[in-house]
Design a protein around this motif. Structure first.
Motif, PDB file in Angstrom:
ATOM      1  N   TRP A 289       3.749   0.425 -12.932  1.00  0.00           N
ATOM      2  CA  TRP A 289       4.495   1.009 -11.812  1.00  0.00           C
ATOM      3  C   TRP A 289       3.604   1.903 -10.968  1.00  0.00           C
ATOM      4  O   TRP A 289       3.592   1.807  -9.734  1.00  0.00           O
ATOM      5  N   ALA A 290       2.840   2.800 -11.618  1.00  0.00           N
ATOM      6  CA  ALA A 290       2.014   3.756 -10.876  1.00  0.00           C
ATOM      7  C   ALA A 290       0.965   3.034 -10.036  1.00  0.00           C
ATOM      8  O   ALA A 290       0.734   3.387  -8.874  1.00  0.00           O
ATOM      9  N   ALA A 291       0.316   2.015 -10.630  1.00  0.00           N
ATOM     10  CA  ALA A 291      -0.730   1.293  -9.897  1.00  0.00           C
ATOM     11  C   ALA A 291      -0.147   0.561  -8.693  1.00  0.00           C
ATOM     12  O   ALA A 291      -0.698   0.620  -7.577  1.00  0.00           O
ATOM     13  N   GLU A 292       0.982  -0.132  -8.901  1.00  0.00           N
ATOM     14  CA  GLU A 292       1.591  -0.885  -7.806  1.00  0.00           C
ATOM     15  C   GLU A 292       2.185   0.050  -6.755  1.00  0.00           C
ATOM     16  O   GLU A 292       2.038  -0.176  -5.547  1.00  0.00           O
ATOM     17  N   GLN A 293       2.866   1.117  -7.216  1.00  0.00           N
ATOM     18  CA  GLN A 293       3.477   2.042  -6.275  1.00  0.00           C
ATOM     19  C   GLN A 293       2.410   2.812  -5.501  1.00  0.00           C
ATOM     20  O   GLN A 293       2.554   3.069  -4.295  1.00  0.00           O
ATOM     21  N   GLY A 294       1.325   3.161  -6.188  1.00  0.00           N
ATOM     22  CA  GLY A 294       0.233   3.853  -5.513  1.00  0.00           C
ATOM     23  C   GLY A 294      -0.353   3.017  -4.393  1.00  0.00           C
ATOM     24  O   GLY A 294      -0.623   3.519  -3.294  1.00  0.00           O
ATOM     25  N   GLN A 295      -0.518   1.722  -4.641  1.00  0.00           N
ATOM     26  CA  GLN A 295      -1.058   0.841  -3.605  1.00  0.00           C
ATOM     27  C   GLN A 295      -0.089   0.737  -2.429  1.00  0.00           C
ATOM     28  O   GLN A 295      -0.510   0.736  -1.266  1.00  0.00           O
ATOM     29  N   LYS A 296       1.212   0.677  -2.729  1.00  0.00           N
ATOM     30  CA  LYS A 296       2.209   0.637  -1.654  1.00  0.00           C
ATOM     31  C   LYS A 296       2.127   1.891  -0.789  1.00  0.00           C
ATOM     32  O   LYS A 296       2.208   1.822   0.441  1.00  0.00           O
ATOM     33  N   LEU A 297       1.964   3.021  -1.449  1.00  0.00           N
ATOM     34  CA  LEU A 297       1.900   4.279  -0.692  1.00  0.00           C
ATOM     35  C   LEU A 297       0.663   4.327   0.199  1.00  0.00           C
ATOM     36  O   LEU A 297       0.727   4.791   1.341  1.00  0.00           O
TER      37      LEU A 297
END
Length: 624
Positions: A289-297
Motif C-alpha cells: 500500500w505505502a509503495a503504491e500510494q506513495g507513487q500516486k502521491l
C-alpha cells in the motif's frame, strides 16, 4: 405486580423522546460512583433523619442508582416495578407515608421482600429544559417518617434535588468542555484534519481493540517545504488556501480507510492500518500500500496548483514507514516516517521523491547530533585547522604569489569530515561567525609571518560565508583583524560564492561597498555554477573572477571548455583578473593559458599545505 401502577398517559411520558434526550445529554447513566453525589445523599439522609437517601435516574425501561447514602447502589430495576417512576411521570413530589397501606405499592418486592421498606418520598430532578429525569428519594423501614412536609422542609428538599440536577448539568458541561478541548487538541485549525495527537489517539484506539488478527500501521509523511517560501512571499491566508488544495487533491487519491492528518506547517501524514492472520502478511499488505500510494502521491504533484490565478509547482518529499501492533503508541512509526521525509528532502531538496524509514536513519541522526556537539566544541576551543593552497601566476612561470586559506577539521579518532559538511553545519548552528573570524585571523597572522620570513609580496585569499554577509559589522571586524595583524586590507582577497550572492543580493550590495572602501579586494568564487545575471555582476565591485573546477576539469575536450573560454572573454571586458580552479594536468593549464587566464590553483601545483609546508614550497621555488 399484576398491573402497571401508572395511568397510560403518565407511563408514556417515561419514553418521551425529549425527556430521554435530556437524560442522555447528561452522559451520566452507567458511570461510576462520584464523591459529590455520595455527599449529597448522606447530607440529605442526615437532614431528614431517614435511613437511606438515593439518587435514581430513569429511562424508558429501567431505574438506575447513581448514589446512595449507605454507599451501596442497588441493581437496575425494570420500569413498572419502581417507586420513582411515579415521581418522574408526575414531575412533582410523591410522598407515601406507609407503603404497606398504599394500594399501588403494598405488594412491591421492596415492601414485602428483604428490604421491608415502609416509607418513601421522591423529589423529581428537573432538567434545565423542564424534563424530569430522575429523583432524589428518601427511604426508611419505619412508616410515617413524614406524613407531610412543612414549607421549610419542602423548600430544603427541593433545594437538594435542584443541587443534584445542577451538579449533573455542570458535570456534563465540564465533560463536554473536555471533549471539545480534546477535539481541538487533536485537530488542525486550518484544514480541519487531525494532527499528530489525533493520529496517535486513532492508532491507540484501533490497536486496543480485541482482535485475533495481526495489525500493522503504515504511514506516509508528506513534506512540502515550498509552502514556507510561498507563505513568506504571498502571506499566510494565501498559503493556507494553497494547502487546502493540496489536501483536497491528496484526499481524492486516497481511500476512505486512510486517515489524513496535518502534523506541522509544511507536513501532511497519511495513515492506514492493515490486518492479516500473521504479522508478515500484514507487513506485506502495508508495504505494498505505502509503495503504491506513495507513487500516486508523487504523480499528484507533477501538475501545478492554481491559486490566485497563478500556477504553483510544489515538490513533495515522502517518508514511508510501518510498525507492528507491538508499538501501540505509534510514536515509533511516526518518527521513522518523519525521519525518512527529512532524508528525502535532504537528498533531493528541489524535486519530489520518497524514502523508506528504517532504524539506520535513527543512528544516522544520532551521529549527526553527536557531530554537532563535537563541532561546537571544536569551534569554541579553536580545534580546527587552516591549510593553504598556493595560487600561481601563469604569466610568471607558475610562480607562487598567494594562497587560499581553507578550513579543515582534524577530528582525531573519528572519520574525517569535509568542509562541504561541517561548514554548512556551522552555518546552521550559528557558529559560522566565530569560525569565520578565527579562520580570517589565522590567515592574516600566517600571511604576515610568510611575508616577514620570505620577504615576498604575497597575498591571501579567504572565503566568506553567505551567512557572514548578513552581519552589517563584518567590514569593520575584518578591517580590525587585518590591521592588528600588521597587514593592509589590499593584501587580502575575500572570496564570495555566486550562490551566496544570489540568495541575498539586495542585502549584500551595501556591505560589499563597505568592504571595498576598507581596501579589500573581492573575488567572485565558483562562478558559472549559479544563475547570476550579467547586469548584476557588472554592478558589483569584484576584482577577481574564479572559474569553478567543474568547468576546468572538463577542459579542453568537454562541454566545460566553452564555459572556460567564454568566461575569460567576459572577465577581460569587465577588467577582472581570472583564476582557474582545480587545475590537475598540463593540458588543462595550457588551455587556461591559451584563453588568457592569469592565475591558477590546483593539485597541478600543490595540494593544500600547512603554514610551514607553504614556506617549504616557497623555498623550493626560490632555489630552482
Amino acid at each position: 405486580m399484576a398491573a402497571h401502577p401508572l395511568p397510560k398517559q403518565e407511563f408514556d411520558y417515561l419514553s418521551d423522546p425529549a425527556r430521554l434526550e435530556a437524560l442522555y445529554r447528561l452522559n451520566i447513566i452507567d458511570t461510576g460512583t462520584e464523591g459529590v453525589f455520595d455527599t449529597i445523599t448522606r447530607l440529605t439522609a442526615s437532614l431528614f433523619e431517614v435511613e437511606l437517601a438515593t439518587i435514581h435516574l430513569i429511562d424508558d425501561h429501567r431505574q438506575w442508582v447513581k448514589a446512595s447514602s449507605n454507599g451501596i447502589c442497588a441493581p437496575d430495576t425494570p420500569v413498572g416495578k419502581t417507586f420513582c417512576e411515579r415521581t418522574v411521570a408526575k414531575k412533582e413530589l410523591v410522598l407515601v407515608p406507609d407503603l404497606q397501606k398504599d394500594p399501588v405499592y403494598n405488594t412491591s418486592h421492596f415492601v414485602t421482600g428483604p428490604l421491608k421498606l415502609r416509607f418513601y418520598a421522591g423529589m423529581p430532578l428537573i432538567s434545565r429544559d423542564g424534563h424530569a429525569v430522575g429523583t432524589l428519594c428518601l427511604l426508611d423501614t419505619r412508616a410515617n417518617i413524614f406524613e407531610w412536609f412543612s414549607d421549610h422542609d419542602l423548600s430544603l428538599y427541593r433545594y437538594l434535588a435542584d443541587l443534584v440536577i445542577r451538579t449533573m448539568e455542570l458535570r456534563e458541561s465540564h465533560v463536554n468542555a473536555q471533549k471539545r478541548f480534546l477535539q481541538a487538541s487533536e485537530e488542525d485549525g486550518v484544514t480541519g484534519l487531525v494532527n499528530s495527537r489525533g493520529v496517535l489517539a486513532h492508532l491507540n484506539e484501533q490497536f486496543s481493540k480485541d482482535n485475533s488478527l495481526k495489525s500493522v500501521a503504515g504511514m506516509i509523511q508528506v513534506r512540502l517545504p515550498g509552502l514556507e517560501r510561498i507563505r513568506r512571499a504571498y502571506g499566510t491566508p494565501f498559503s493556507n488556501e494553497l494547502l487546502q488544495q493540496v489536501v483536497e487533491r491528496i484526499q481524492k487519491a486516497t481511500q476512505p480507510a486512510d486517515l489524513l492528518a496535518r502534523t506541522d506547517d509544511v507536513s501532511l501524514l497519511l495513515t492506514r492500518i492493515s490486518s492479516a492472520s500473521t504479522g508478515k502478511q500484514a507487513i506485506n499488505l502495508i508495504t505494498q500500500w505505502a509503495a503504491e500510494q506513495g507513487q500516486k502521491l508523487l504523480e499528484e504533484f507533477e501538475s501545478p496548483f492554481v491559486c490566485g490565478g497563478e500556477n504553483f509547482y510544489l515538490s513533495a518529499q515522502l517518508g514511508l514507514a510501518h510498525s507492528l501492533s507491538s508499538d501501540p503508541s505509534g510514536y515509533s512509526v511516526l518518527e521513522r516516517a518523519d525521519d525518512a521525509a527529512v532524508k528525502a528532502q535532504k537528498d533531493t531538496p528541489n524535486a519530489s521523491s520518497m524514502c523508506w524509514g528504517n532504524s539506520e536513519l535513527k543512528e544516522e541522526y544520532k551521529h549527526a547530533v553527536a557531530t554537532e556537539s563535537r563541532l561546537r566544541q571544536a569551534v569554541e576551543q579553536e580545534q580546527l585547522a587552516v591549510v593553504f593552497q598556493p595560487i600561481v601566476d601563469l604569466n610568471a612561470g607558475n610562480k607562487i604569489i598567494g594562497a587560499e586559506a581553507l578550513v579543515r577539521w582534524p577530528d582525531s579518532g573519528e572519520p574525517p569530515i569535509g568542509p562541504d559538511v561541517f561548514v554548512p553545519l556551522a552555518e546552521e548552528l550559528g557558529l559560522i561567525g566565530k569560525m569565520g573570524s578565527w579562520v580570517f585571523d589565522t590567515a592574516c597572522r600566517t600571511l604576515r609571518h610568510w611575508r616577514d620570513v620570505s620577504r615576498q609580496d604575497l597575498w591571501m585569499s579567504v572565503n566568506v560565508s553567505p551567512k557572514q554577509l548578513q552581519d552589517p559589522a563584518l567590514a569593520s571586524q575584518l578591517e580590525t583583524i587585518t590591521l592588528n595583524a600588521g597587514l593592509r586590507p589590499s593584501q587580502i582577497k575575500l572570496e564570495i560564492t555566486e550562490s551566496g550572492l544570489i540568495e541575498q543580493y539586495g542585502q549584500v550590495t551595501q556591505l560589499l561597498k563597505k568592504l571595498v572602501d576598507c581596501g579589500f579586494k573581492l573575488a567572485l568564487d565558483d562562478f558559472g555554477t549559479g544563475h547570476s545575471s550579467l547586469s548584476r555582476l557588472i554592478q558589483l565591485p569584484f576584482d577577481v573572477l574564479k572559474v569553478d573546477r567543474a568547468f576546468v576539469s572538463d577542459s579542453p575536450e568537454g562541454a566545460g571548455a566553452a564555459v572556460v573560454a567564454s568566461l575569460s572573454s567576459l572577465a577581460k571586458s569587465l577588467n577582472l583578473e581570472t583564476v582557474g580552479e582545480g587545475v590537475e594536468t598540463d593540458t588543462q593549464e595550457a588551455f587556461l593559458r591559451q584563453h588568457g587566464y592569469c592565475l591558477a590553483q590546483g593539485y597541478r601545483y600543490a595540494r593544500p599545505l600547512t603554514a610551514n609546508g607553504f614556506l617549504d614550497e616557497l623555498d623550493k621555488q626560490n632555489n630552482n
